[in-house]
Design an enzyme around this catalytic site. Structure first.
Site, PDB file in Angstrom:
ATOM      1  N   HIS A 197       4.334   3.873   5.677  1.00 45.78           N
ATOM      2  CA  HIS A 197       3.432   4.126   4.799  1.00 45.78           C
ATOM      3  C   HIS A 197       3.893   3.804   3.321  1.00 45.78           C
ATOM      4  O   HIS A 197       2.963   3.235   2.638  1.00 45.78           O
ATOM      5  CB  HIS A 197       2.818   5.490   4.961  1.00 45.78           C
ATOM      6  CG  HIS A 197       2.027   5.900   5.202  1.00 45.78           C
ATOM      7  ND1 HIS A 197       0.172   5.016   3.606  1.00 45.78           N
ATOM      8  CD2 HIS A 197       0.413   6.860   5.186  1.00 45.78           C
ATOM      9  CE1 HIS A 197      -0.709   5.411   4.556  1.00 45.78           C
ATOM     10  NE2 HIS A 197      -0.307   6.736   5.387  1.00 45.78           N
ATOM     11  N   THR A 203      -5.360   5.658  -2.393  1.00 48.02           N
ATOM     12  CA  THR A 203      -6.547   6.243  -2.074  1.00 48.02           C
ATOM     13  C   THR A 203      -6.279   7.161  -2.362  1.00 48.02           C
ATOM     14  O   THR A 203      -5.810   7.204  -3.909  1.00 48.02           O
ATOM     15  CB  THR A 203      -6.016   7.164  -0.584  1.00 48.02           C
ATOM     16  OG1 THR A 203      -4.701   7.664  -1.406  1.00 48.02           O
ATOM     17  CG2 THR A 203      -5.147   5.862   0.471  1.00 48.02           C
ATOM     18  N   TYR A 227      -7.707  18.105   3.123  1.00 48.45           N
ATOM     19  CA  TYR A 227      -7.448  16.359   2.549  1.00 48.45           C
ATOM     20  C   TYR A 227      -7.946  16.382   3.299  1.00 48.45           C
ATOM     21  O   TYR A 227      -8.049  15.620   4.705  1.00 48.45           O
ATOM     22  CB  TYR A 227      -5.821  16.570   1.959  1.00 48.45           C
ATOM     23  CG  TYR A 227      -5.450  15.373   1.798  1.00 48.45           C
ATOM     24  CD1 TYR A 227      -4.799  14.982   0.469  1.00 48.45           C
ATOM     25  CD2 TYR A 227      -5.569  14.253   2.814  1.00 48.45           C
ATOM     26  CE1 TYR A 227      -4.074  13.605   0.132  1.00 48.45           C
ATOM     27  CE2 TYR A 227      -4.661  13.533   2.672  1.00 48.45           C
ATOM     28  CZ  TYR A 227      -4.575  12.683   0.869  1.00 48.45           C
ATOM     29  OH  TYR A 227      -4.776  11.664   0.129  1.00 48.45           O
TER      30      TYR A 227
END
Length: 668
Positions: A386, A513, A500
């Site tokens: 990620h 993001t 979240y």
């Protein structure tokens, strides 16, 4: 004069952007232009397609991510805290915010703006965000690496490991070559595809200079997205180092990595002249690996990629010292990892999910930018690291490759007859091991087994309710799912917690993001009413409240996608505090700030018809990881948590109950 003119153009399209930004945030649930691009693809074997617009055409003119006003961020922060704190706690937090606005916050904001002006090639959060990922010492699987699972082929013969593996390799390299040649279709969100996803659009914006091309696209109500992450999609890996990892990229490598039974193999997929190796040669190499009688490795080196990062860094340093530099380099530089698992999960869906999410770690290399995993029954999934990028980039690869395979089928089941005369050219990678390495491997195998056994995993498939029903009701599908997630948790725990939802800021240069906070005062009120057996509120009133929740959520999404969320801004201001060193803010010392960032409900969505499902692990020990997708008439989700604190199956029951409640009210 030119600058003034451009500013006027930008102001005139700002309203268009704001009106459509909610749809932009839901990009993963929307058919992008690339998915329809197959109409203009040609049969050139080397490239997945040849775009009329260069891949990076819009990059130079993408707007920069704005730094929100300090006052706006503080008000949004307080609004999020209001839904979680008692009156006494909120009063204290408000006093910290007021002090922040009067004093140190002004300094931090000033310094952040100054730094941003010096780095106009990127945005104010990018460096901090990469640093956050790479400094975290937690293990990659479960904690960070998400999965996306492909839907199976209808014709079972195409789910054969050899057939599927060959086709995936060919289409993946076609995608890679198109990207590298700057002919991959740029990522563009079309608000009205019939009007903008056209030859006229491509002709006009294609002839515009790069530095103004985005503005031309905006005139068509089409919104180019940042593609800077794509550089690290192939030939990339995360290298473990003490305190902070690094991302390593070598575009010159021509091979892929293949793993089976914890053993490592590699072979070239690009010829020395730069052309793509033929499907039959690729298949011959894969067939050699699939038929290799070598036993599963007793000392699976891949288990090290499941370890805490400093421990893996130390083990890697030792591996290099005893003579494994060439092997590690071949693993690190490979275009991607193709992993063959010898297990059949066709009758065990939960075990299939676990296998893709974490497995036993023996036949994985979690550090690669992405791994394509294919089980014995032919189910395929992508597990991706990620730090280099987000779901929007990997989903583009995911969809384009699937579309290319279904259009061409570069290697068919009957083509197996053609490979018997082809000499395979596969290199088996054999590590040099000593007793220290062997002992460390067994230690990590045991630790990983204990850890993964502590994970609770389940999934939800809620049918006859999805986009169609929700839109007909007049609400946002994403807002309704988020409301259901809140209601399901409240049914189970009787409280509200930090929540979240990832929100893409890809409309901006180097955008990644921001955070949407789905737990609001509106959702709290509605959840309380749904769970109050004595409530006498009518269905009509409940419907109005659901719409109100949807409107509130949509506004939060709009703020996040437009770079007006508060989470990343406060994170950057906290980083400025650390850099200045001599000034501390009570806002960041407030337990409420830490609590808000201890996300019990961590959620994200990616959706495409090519996708069976996807998800990730919880981000805190007491939390849930909730990956969901909203289809036309179905809602799917992967739920994970740690069994010491929670039970995924119990939450699925409550989430199902929440969806039933909402469905009952909405369709009545």
């Amino acid at each position: 004069m030119i600058i003034i003119f451009l500013r006027r153009i930008l102001n005139s399209i700002r309203t268009i952007i704001e009106e459509s930004v909610t749809l932009l945030f839901l990009l993963p649930q929307t058919r992008l232009s690339t998915e329809e691009k197959t109409k203009t693809d040609n049969n050139n074997y080397e490239f997945i397609h040849k775009s009329k617009i260069p891949t990076m055409h819009f990059q130079a003119s993408l707007p920069r991510l704005p730094i929100p006003k300090l006052e706006d961020t503080c008000q949004r922060y307080l609004k999020a805290q209001k839904s979680l704190l008692t009156d006494e706690q909120f009063t204290k937090t408000q006093s910290y915010v007021d002090e922040f606005l009067r004093n140190e916050g002004l300094l931090f904001q000033k310094e952040l703006i100054k730094k941003d002006k010096k780095n106009r090639h990127t945005n104010y959060i990018s460096e901090y965000w990469f640093d956050m990922y790479l400094r975290d010492r937690k293990s990659l699987p479960i904690n960070y690496n998400p999965i996306i699972i492909y839907s199976q082929e209808n014709d079972m013969s195409y789910n054969d490991q050899l057939v599927k593996g060959t086709n995936f390799i060919v289409s993946s390299i076609r995608f890679m070559k198109s990207l590298r040649a700057n002919v991959l279709e740029p990522e563009v969100f079309h608000l009205n595809p019939k009007k903008s996803n056209t030859k006229l659009f491509r002709k006009i914006v294609g002839i515009l200079p790069s530095w103004i091309s985005c503005y031309g696209a905006y005139a068509f109500k089409a919104f180019p997205l940042d593609m800077s992450q794509y550089a690290n999609l192939f030939n990339s890996t995360r290298i473990p180092e003490i305190e902070k990892d690094r991302i390593y990229l070598d575009k010159s490598a021509r091979h892929i990595l293949v793993m089976r039974g914890g053993n490592f193999y590699c072979f070239d997929v690009i010829n020395s002249d730069g052309t793509l190796v033929t499907p039959t040669k690729i298949a011959a190499n894969l067939n050699f690996i699939l038929e290799d009688k070598k036993e599963s490795s007793k000392n699976p080196i891949g288990i090290f990629t499941t370890a805490e990062r400093d421990q893996w860094a130390e083990a890697r340093t030792h591996l290099l010292k005893i003579g494994n530099e060439d092997i590690l380099k071949k693993i690190d530089t490979a275009a991607f990892a193709l992993i063959f698992d010898d297990e059949d999960y066709s009758e065990e869906f939960l075990n299939l999910l676990r296998n893709f999410l974490h497995s036993d770690g023996k036949n994985r290399w979690f550090d690669k930018s992405f791994s394509l995993i294919i089980t014995k029954d032919g189910t395929a999934a992508v597990n991706f690291e990620h730090s280099w990028g987000d779901g929007i980039a990997i989903l583009r690869y995911f969809k384009d490759v699937k579309a290319d395979i279904m259009k061409h089928w570069w290697f068919k089941p009957e083509d197996k007859l053609l490979i018997s005369t082809i000499e395979p050219n596969v290199e088996s990678l054999e590590f040099t091991l000593d007793e220290k390495v062997k002992d460390l491997i067994q230690l990590e195998v045991n630790k990983y087994k204990i850890w993964t056994n502590s994970l609770s995993v389940d999934y939800i498939s809620f049918k006859n309710f999805g986009k169609n029903s929700i839109k007909k009701f007049g609400a946002s599908p994403d807002a309704i799912i988020q409301l259901a997630i809140q209601l399901g948790f409240y049914k189970q725990e009787g409280k509200f917690v930090a929540s979240y939802e990832a929100c893409s800021t890809a409309a901006f240069k180097h955008g990644r993001t921001d955070t949407v906070r789905p737990c609001t005062e509106q959702t709290n009120t509605l959840c309380s009413i749904f769970c109050d057996k004595s409530s006498t509120i009518s269905n009509d009133e409940l419907k109005k409240m659901i719409i109100d929740c949807s409107k509130t959520h949509t506004e939060l999404v709009k703020n996040g996608a437009m770079g007006q969320g508060f989470d990343r801004h406060l994170f950057a201001l906290k980083k400025m505090q650390e850099e200045l060193g001599n000034i501390k803010s009570s806002l960041f010392e407030d337990p409420a700030y830490s609590s808000l960032n201890y996300n019990i409900l961590c959620t994200s969505t990616l959706s495409t018809p090519a996708m069976l499902g996807g998800g990730f692990g919880p981000v805190v020990p007491e939390g849930y990881g909730i990956g969901y997708m909203v289809l036309d008439n179905e809602i799917r989700g992967l739920i994970t948590c740690y069994s010491k604190h929670n039970n995924a199956t119990e939450y699925v029951k409550n989430l199902t109950s929440a969806l039933e409640d909402l469905q009952r009210v909405m369709i009545s």
